[in-house]
Write an enzyme that holds these catalytic residues in place. Structure first.
Site, short mmCIF file in Angstrom:
data_model
loop_
_atom_site.label_atom_id
_atom_site.label_comp_id
_atom_site.label_asym_id
_atom_site.label_seq_id
_atom_site.Cartn_x
_atom_site.Cartn_y
_atom_site.Cartn_z
N LYS A 48 0.83 -1.22 0.00
CA LYS A 48 0.00 0.00 0.00
C LYS A 48 0.87 1.27 0.00
CE LYS A 48 -4.07 -1.84 2.36
NZ LYS A 48 -5.01 -1.67 3.48
N ASP A 68 -9.85 2.82 2.54
CA ASP A 68 -9.90 2.24 3.89
C ASP A 68 -10.45 3.25 4.90
OD1 ASP A 68 -8.89 -0.29 3.31
OD2 ASP A 68 -6.82 0.31 3.62
P1 NDP Z 1 0.84 -3.25 10.06
O1 NDP Z 1 1.73 -4.42 9.86
O2 NDP Z 1 1.10 -2.01 9.27
O3 NDP Z 1 0.87 -2.84 11.63
C1 NDP Z 1 0.73 -3.81 12.60
C2 NDP Z 1 0.60 -3.16 13.98
O4 NDP Z 1 0.22 -4.20 14.91
C3 NDP Z 1 1.88 -2.55 14.53
O5 NDP Z 1 1.54 -1.36 15.20
C4 NDP Z 1 2.40 -3.62 15.50
O6 NDP Z 1 3.12 -3.09 16.59
C5 NDP Z 1 1.10 -4.17 16.04
N1 NDP Z 1 1.20 -5.54 16.56
C6 NDP Z 1 1.51 -6.66 15.87
N2 NDP Z 1 1.44 -7.74 16.67
C7 NDP Z 1 1.05 -7.30 17.91
C8 NDP Z 1 0.81 -7.93 19.14
N3 NDP Z 1 0.94 -9.25 19.30
N4 NDP Z 1 0.39 -7.17 20.19
C9 NDP Z 1 0.26 -5.82 20.05
N5 NDP Z 1 0.49 -5.15 18.90
C10 NDP Z 1 0.88 -5.89 17.83
O7 NDP Z 1 -0.64 -3.80 9.83
P2 NDP Z 1 -1.91 -3.07 9.16
O8 NDP Z 1 -2.10 -1.74 9.80
O9 NDP Z 1 -1.80 -3.12 7.69
O10 NDP Z 1 -3.10 -4.06 9.57
C11 NDP Z 1 -3.51 -4.21 10.92
C12 NDP Z 1 -4.76 -5.09 10.97
O11 NDP Z 1 -5.85 -4.45 10.33
C13 NDP Z 1 -4.59 -6.45 10.30
O12 NDP Z 1 -5.18 -7.43 11.13
C14 NDP Z 1 -5.37 -6.31 9.01
O13 NDP Z 1 -5.90 -7.54 8.59
C15 NDP Z 1 -6.48 -5.36 9.46
N6 NDP Z 1 -7.08 -4.59 8.33
C16 NDP Z 1 -8.41 -4.78 8.04
C17 NDP Z 1 -9.03 -4.07 7.03
C18 NDP Z 1 -10.48 -4.29 6.75
O14 NDP Z 1 -10.96 -3.90 5.67
N7 NDP Z 1 -11.24 -4.88 7.66
C19 NDP Z 1 -8.27 -3.10 6.19
C20 NDP Z 1 -6.88 -2.97 6.59
C21 NDP Z 1 -6.31 -3.71 7.62
P3 NDP Z 1 4.70 -2.77 16.50
O15 NDP Z 1 4.81 -1.43 15.85
O16 NDP Z 1 5.11 -2.76 17.94
O17 NDP Z 1 5.32 -3.88 15.71
#
Ligand code: NDP
Length: 272
Positions: free
Chosen positions: A75, A107
């Site tokens: 993205k 989004d």
């Molecule tokens: P990114 O990979 O960009 O970001 C992931 C985030 O999650 C980071 O802030 C990371 O923290 C945090 N994280 C990961 N694992 C853990 C954990 N075990 N505990 C706490 N924090 C955690 O992901 P996206 O923003 O692209 O996507 C996030 C979610 O949103 C996904 O599940 C995706 O499927 C969903 N989504 C759904 C959409 C929909 O249409 N319904 C559209 C877009 C996304 P850190 O910085 O510390 O690593």
């Protein structure tokens, strides 16, 4: 779900690209929408690794594809290709290959469509995460007059998000929900079947817990929220809302959202 490597695509109209792509439900709902609208175009899932994005885009355009949805992890690369997407978002999820640089991010407004449907009014909102979707949600909520507080397990990343977007948001060192009417899980913890840590005992009665994640069963985050007596919703409605906005953006006709949701429900039931 069926999908192709980008080099194996020979022709097509619309597609979702990303890596991995096999799990994407976009073909289910977008093909249902096209059928419902009486259109003979097809929508496919195509694997495009981040480092092959530019080459793949050229190939897909040469094969006649003109409308793309873009998902993880490209993205941000799609945003760089676009000339007209809000820089605070830093990500694009919908492209029109017929016009160089034409793209959008559905989004953020898709998420707001679902909040309006749930009757959520501007309030204090706690957003968990600091990735692409947390950024889109934070921008959309601030623009709609919500008071946003952000918590990420890596707090430097939360601060970087605030710096890059220029949003007036509070950074929470702990995931406390005091005073909040809404808590949004925009972390990817659910991909491993986990819920991020939340101080649920600080939640206000009647608050809504919104998980962007969705799956065949209730998500761990929604389960944890409901165990504390909160209302909850998962990300399926947002998937439909952002997909519906992409459909209308490409075709300039209303999207058949009920048909899209029905197709996803049927798919979900048949995969339980
Ligand atoms: P990114 O990979 O960009 O970001 C992931 C985030 O999650 C980071 O802030 C990371 O923290 C945090 N994280 C990961 N694992 C853990 C954990 N075990 N505990 C706490 N924090 C955690 O992901 P996206 O923003 O692209 O996507 C996030 C979610 O949103 C996904 O599940 C995706 O499927 C969903 N989504 C759904 C959409 C929909 O249409 N319904 C559209 C877009 C996304 P850190 O910085 O510390 O690593």
């Amino acid at each position: 779900m069926s999908w192709k490597e980008w080099r194996a695509v020979e022709r097509g109209d619309l597609a979702v690209i990303g890596d991995p792509i096999a799990h994407s439900l976009s073909p289910v709902m977008q093909n249902a929408a096209l059928r419902h609208a009486g259109l003979s175009w097809g929508y496919q899932a195509v694997r495009v690794p981040l480092e092959e994005f530019d080459e793949a885009l050229g190939h897909l355009a040469a094969c006649g594809l003109w409308g793309l949805n873009v998902t993880v992890p490209i993205k941000e690369a799609a945003f760089a290709w676009c000339t007209d997407v809000d820089p605070r978002l830093g990500a694009a999820n919908t492209l029109d290959l017929r016009t160089p640089g034409r793209g959008t991010n559905t989004d953020a407004p898709g998420f707001m469509d679902t909040l309006a449907e749930l009757g959520v009014q501007p309030c204090r909102a706690v957003v968990l995460g600091a990735g692409g979707s947390a950024r889109a949600v934070a921008v959309a909520l601030c623009d709609a007059g919500f008071q946003v507080a952000l918590h990420n397990r890596t707090s430097d990343r939360a601060r970087a998000l605030r710096g890059e977007t220029g949003l007036a948001i509070e950074i929470l060192e702990e995931p406390v929900l005091t005073g909040g009417g809404l808590v949004v899980n925009a972390t990817s913890a659910g991909l491993g079947g986990e819920a991020p840590y939340v101080a649920w005992e600080t939640a206000e009665p009647g608050a809504l817990a919104y998980d962007l994640m969705y799956g065949p069963a209730q998500t761990a985050f929604c389960e944890a929220a409901e165990a504390r007596g909160l209302r909850s919703t998962d990300g399926l409605a947002m998937l439909v809302a952002q997909g519906a906005r992409s459909f209308t953006w490409w075709l300039d006709i209303p999207a058949p959202r009920q048909a899209m949701m029905r197709a996803l429900d049927e798919h979900r039931r048949s995969n339980r």
